[in-house]
Design a protein around this motif. Structure first.
Motif, PDB file in Angstrom:
ATOM      1  N   SER A   1      78.712   8.904  37.490  1.00  0.00           N
ATOM      2  CA  SER A   1      79.580   8.831  39.387  1.00  0.00           C
ATOM      3  C   SER A   1      81.048   8.583  38.173  1.00  0.00           C
ATOM      4  CB  SER A   1      78.968   7.817  39.862  1.00  0.00           C
ATOM      5  OG  SER A   1      79.790   7.323  41.374  1.00  0.00           O
TER       6      SER A   1
ATOM      7  N   PHE B   1      76.567   0.558  43.194  1.00  0.00           N
ATOM      8  CA  PHE B   1      75.770   0.428  41.845  1.00  0.00           C
ATOM      9  C   PHE B   1      75.661  -0.391  41.443  1.00  0.00           C
ATOM     10  CE2 PHE B   1      77.782   4.731  42.508  1.00  0.00           C
ATOM     11  CZ  PHE B   1      76.689   5.516  41.998  1.00  0.00           C
TER      12      PHE B   1
ATOM     13  N   ALA C   1      84.481  14.317  44.042  1.00  0.00           N
ATOM     14  CA  ALA C   1      82.905  13.709  44.350  1.00  0.00           C
ATOM     15  C   ALA C   1      83.167  12.717  45.110  1.00  0.00           C
ATOM     16  CB  ALA C   1      82.524  13.439  43.122  1.00  0.00           C
ATOM     17  N   THR C   2      81.726  12.215  45.481  1.00  0.00           N
ATOM     18  CA  THR C   2      81.871  10.591  46.272  1.00  0.00           C
ATOM     19  C   THR C   2      80.471  10.195  45.802  1.00  0.00           C
ATOM     20  OG1 THR C   2      82.521   9.452  48.659  1.00  0.00           O
ATOM     21  CG2 THR C   2      81.274  12.449  48.726  1.00  0.00           C
ATOM     22  N   SER C   3      79.794   9.088  45.818  1.00  0.00           N
ATOM     23  CA  SER C   3      78.392   8.850  46.096  1.00  0.00           C
ATOM     24  C   SER C   3      78.529   8.090  46.702  1.00  0.00           C
ATOM     25  CB  SER C   3      77.804   7.348  44.412  1.00  0.00           C
ATOM     26  OG  SER C   3      79.024   8.621  43.434  1.00  0.00           O
TER      27      SER C   3
ATOM     28  N   TRP D   1      74.529   6.314  49.196  1.00  0.00           N
ATOM     29  CA  TRP D   1      73.496   5.999  49.421  1.00  0.00           C
ATOM     30  C   TRP D   1      72.452   5.537  49.883  1.00  0.00           C
ATOM     31  CZ3 TRP D   1      70.357   2.072  52.759  1.00  0.00           C
ATOM     32  CH2 TRP D   1      69.206   1.627  51.471  1.00  0.00           C
TER      33      TRP D   1
ATOM     34  N   PHE E   1      74.422  17.639  42.485  1.00  0.00           N
ATOM     35  CA  PHE E   1      74.255  16.900  42.969  1.00  0.00           C
ATOM     36  C   PHE E   1      73.623  15.384  41.644  1.00  0.00           C
ATOM     37  CE2 PHE E   1      73.571  19.382  46.181  1.00  0.00           C
ATOM     38  CZ  PHE E   1      74.724  18.680  47.288  1.00  0.00           C
ATOM     39  N   THR E   2      73.523  14.707  41.377  1.00  0.00           N
ATOM     40  CA  THR E   2      73.051  13.886  40.641  1.00  0.00           C
ATOM     41  C   THR E   2      72.133  12.439  41.674  1.00  0.00           C
ATOM     42  OG1 THR E   2      75.120  12.114  40.076  1.00  0.00           O
ATOM     43  CG2 THR E   2      74.601  14.107  39.081  1.00  0.00           C
TER      44      THR E   2
ATOM     45  N   ASP F   1      68.755   2.964  42.663  1.00  0.00           N
ATOM     46  CA  ASP F   1      68.993   2.118  42.979  1.00  0.00           C
ATOM     47  C   ASP F   1      69.688   1.091  42.210  1.00  0.00           C
ATOM     48  OD1 ASP F   1      67.231   1.343  44.059  1.00  0.00           O
ATOM     49  OD2 ASP F   1      67.516   1.136  46.562  1.00  0.00           O
TER      50      ASP F   1
ATOM     51  N   LEU G   1      70.992   7.016  44.340  1.00  0.00           N
ATOM     52  CA  LEU G   1      72.570   6.380  44.571  1.00  0.00           C
ATOM     53  C   LEU G   1      72.902   8.382  43.932  1.00  0.00           C
ATOM     54  CD1 LEU G   1      73.143   4.038  42.040  1.00  0.00           C
ATOM     55  CD2 LEU G   1      73.283   3.871  45.110  1.00  0.00           C
ATOM     56  N   VAL G   2      73.359   8.602  45.321  1.00  0.00           N
ATOM     57  CA  VAL G   2      73.542   9.971  45.301  1.00  0.00           C
ATOM     58  C   VAL G   2      74.950  10.818  44.562  1.00  0.00           C
ATOM     59  CG1 VAL G   2      73.394  12.268  46.193  1.00  0.00           C
ATOM     60  CG2 VAL G   2      71.409  10.814  46.687  1.00  0.00           C
ATOM     61  N   THR G   3      76.107  11.339  44.559  1.00  0.00           N
ATOM     62  CA  THR G   3      76.478  11.821  43.762  1.00  0.00           C
ATOM     63  C   THR G   3      76.794  13.229  44.114  1.00  0.00           C
ATOM     64  OG1 THR G   3      77.239   9.620  42.273  1.00  0.00           O
ATOM     65  CG2 THR G   3      78.712  11.797  42.398  1.00  0.00           C
TER      66      THR G   3
END
Length: 706
Positions: free
Chosen positions: A344, A422, A528-530, A532, A635-636, A640, A663-665
């Motif tokens: 991230s 995070f 990119a963005t992350s 929840w 995606f990663t 959490d 937690l998705v990036t």
């Protein structure tokens, strides 16, 4: 004359005596026995005599000479340390004498008061007294040791170009990592044209550590540090309660710091840095790879980074201090630099300069120990995070497997704040702990095992019928994943800029000029963005992996459904696979999609890249895919870190513990321009911002998240 022949040599009285030179095999077997038992009894000597074809007295004399040699080596190392300490104190006294000559009063500009002079003089006398004690001890040593010290002094003088007594005060070695700057986050105001130089980074970021040869005075200290770290690491592996206790929430082995400090005589961690905390964990697992192969990968920085692409964003050898025994990594010592990451852009990386020491401690058992170092160099230190004695114990077991016990022990300086999303994951120690390393190692070893299988399973058949085509496709997918991991994190050199976005984190963008083989030439925009999501990581991974639900999040698919036309298994988990996807409603010349999905208890990812039909034909024919350009997105998915509590699952069944969300990036890479002089303009900013915002909104809508 061959090494095993005998020859006549005159003795001190002119008489001839028989001199026997051992063969390489005899020496190797004797060395192996010496590591196990330096003092063999008569029965063991007789057994060696029969095995090696030597007389028992030859065995006895060889071991006596070897013990004497080891003792002499240790004494030489001790003497080097002693001479360095003496020279350091002498330099400090010279510096204090010079300082006393030029001391002035800050108020009147005159000489200091008598009280201050008396205090400084007394301090100087105390230092001189200590120096005299050390020098007297050196003088009491036998002449052979004096010659060794003089030899070290002359070597240092030759290396440094001046007498060692004229050196400036030397900073003492401490067990702390070389601190390197972490790419920061900025938020400049948007303008119609942003200068590329403000955001741009090289496609292969410069090595942040300038290698400098280690001096002859530093090497013995590093050898001693590595040896002590190995001893401490083995004790950490072999000792259970009360040093290690099971966590009540997830069953992980947690280090009891008070017990550790007492056991290793480090009360209060001595000079513990401000704003630091200790992370320590231990875990063990079986992996499908031989011990020798694992040792080889750990002692090669490039292979080690390839083995852990989701954790190790950079790894470079700085200097090989010892190469080990011939044909073996045992005894090898390497000074390395590495950067650790979470996938991230808002999680700061961790950088370490450390010694990696490998030792075979028993038949089929190897230990690899790490410990951070810090010594004067030209680099500016910005962080004080360090690796305390850590590493892995690798034990060979039948059927090509190895049992790996992993200990991760670090002192982290929380200089760069972690984003609130995070915070639970990082503070729990799961993001960089032993469990994450081991679960990743298990998955990657399974991937390598699948790569080595000659045949293609029936499930994997399709457009990749040949073993060569399968391996070529796996190589291309591995390069795609490595490229994705290298460009989605906060690695040094990534100058992420924050735009407005669909979450508190916002959309982060960065540019780099792509000139590497296997990537499109030009300026690449990474965004990119992350976010929840209140959904388990397993459910989120299944949603992204399923080709039938791809139209619900893939903005670029234009609503076209996709079909899997090729499938390659990557491990025991059904989610670990490589796929080739084709749009059902598109023409024959449409782009295909190469996709790799992987998951383990520490996290998951879905990485994909468009690829044209001619390139796929090259891959399926089994040719080298290194020159096929790819630009991956994906995606990663991470837990959490918020424990569900009360589960008490063991680390083997659920190493990362329970999780209440994911937690998705979301990350995209786009070729913005084929011109290297292109600049990021407002239109490009709006396009990528809308792309990620729309993707995030569709994901939340499909998963029924607010």
């Amino acid at each position: 004359m061959d090494s095993g022949d005998e020859q006549d040599v005159p003795d001190s009285q002119g008489r001839k005596k028989r001199y026997h030179r051992h063969t390489p095999r005899q020496i190797q077997d004797l060395e192996a026995m010496f590591k196990v038992c330096p003092h063999p009894d008569e029965k063991q000597r007789m057994q060696l005599s029969r095995d090696l074809g030597l007389e028992p007295r030859q065995i006895k004399f060889w071991f006596q000479n070897r013990r004497t040699q080891m003792k002499a080596q240790q004494e030489r190392t001790d003497n080097c340390l002693l001479r360095a300490e003496n020279d350091k104190i002498r330099c400090e006294n010279i510096a204090m004498r010079e300082a006393l000559k030029h001391v002035i009063c800050p108020s009147c500009g005159g000489p200091p008061s008598n009280e201050d002079s008396y205090f400084d003089e007394q301090k100087l006398r105390m230092e001189n007294a200590r120096l005299k004690e050390e020098v007297n001890y050196v003088a009491s040593l036998p002449p052979c040791y004096q010659l060794q010290l003089d030899h070290v002094s002359s070597m240092a003088s030759k290396y440094l170009g001046r007498p060692i007594t004229q050196l400036p005060p030397v900073q003492p070695l401490s067990i702390s990592s070389l601190d390197l700057s972490v790419g920061g986050y900025s938020n400049p105001g948007l303008s119609p044209s942003l200068d590329l130089d403000l955001l741009c980074r090289s496609s292969s970021s410069a090595f942040p550590y300038a290698p400098t040869a280690t001096s002859e005075l530093e090497k013995p200290l590093m050898v001693e540090m590595a040896t002590n770290a190995m001893e401490e690491f083995i004790r950490l592996v072999q000792t259970d309660e009360p040093l290690w206790v099971k966590s009540g929430s997830d069953g992980r082995d947690m280090l009891q710091l008070e017990t550790y400090e007492r056991m290793f005589q480090r009360p209060g961690q001595q000079l513990k840095l401000l704003d630091t905390r200790i992370e320590a964990s231990r875990d063990s697992a079986l992996v499908i790879m031989s011990a020798l192969a694992l040792v080889d990968m750990f002692m090669d920085a490039s292979k080690w980074q390839e083995l852990f692409p989701t954790i190790v964003s950079k790894a470079r050898p700085i200097e090989v201090l010892a190469s080990g025994m011939a044909g073996s990594s045992s005894g090898s010592l390497i000074l390395m630099y590495a950067e650790m990451q979470v996938l991230s852009p808002v999680v700061p990386t961790r950088e370490f300069c450390f010694l990696r020491y490998c030792q075979q401690i028993d038949q089929g058992m190897w230990a690899v120990a790490d410990v951070s170092v810090d010594f004067p160099r030209d680099n500016h230190l910005a962080s004080q995070s360090r690796r305390l004695p850590s590493g892995c114990l690798i034990e060979e077991v039948p059927n090509g497997y190895s049992k790996v016990t992993w200990v991760d022990h670090v002192e982290i300086e929380e200089k760069n704040p972690v984003h609130v999303l995070f915070n639970d994951l990082i503070s729990s120690g799961m993001a960089f702990g032993a469990q994450r390393w081991l679960t990743t190692l298990q998955r990657m070893c399974e991937r390598f095992a699948c790569f080595s299988v000659a045949g293609v399973p029936t499930r994997d058949a399709g457009v990749a019928p040949s073993p060569d085509g399968k391996r070529s496709m796996m190589k291309l997918a591995q390069r795609m994943v490595s490229n994705f991991c290298a460009n989605v994190g906060a690695s040094i050199g990534h100058k992420w800029t924050t735009l407005s976005g669909p979450s508190d984190i916002g959309v982060r963008v960065t540019l780099h000029k792509s000139t590497d083989v296997g990537q499109p030439n030009g300026v690449v925009l990474s965004a990119a963005t992350s976010i929840w999501l209140p959904i388990s990581p397993e459910s989120v991974f299944s949603f992204f992996k399923n080709e039938r639900t791809r139209t619900q999040w893939d903005v670029l698919s234009n609503g076209n459904t996709v079909q899997e036309v090729a499938h390659i298994t990557n491990g025991s988990h059904p989610g670990n696979c490589i796929s080739l996807l084709r749009g059902l409603n598109s023409g024959q010349n449409a782009m295909l999609i190469l996709q790799e999905c992987f998951t383990d208890a520490s996290g998951s990812a879905v990485v994909y890249s468009p690829i044209d039909l001619p390139a796929i034909n090259i891959v399926m024919s089994g040719e080298d895919p290194s020159y096929i350009p790819i630009l991956p997105s994906g995606f990663t998915i991470l837990p959490d870190g918020r424990s569900t509590g009360g589960q008490g699952a063991s680390s083997s069944s659920n190493p990362m513990g329970g999780s209440s969300g994911s937690l998705v990036t979301v990350a995209f890479q786009i070729l913005m321009s084929s011109l290297p002089s292109a600049k990021l303009n407002l239109e490009s900013v709006m396009t990528v911002n809308n792309l990620i915002s729309t993707t995030v909104q569709q994901i939340k809508s499909a998963l029924n998240c607010p």
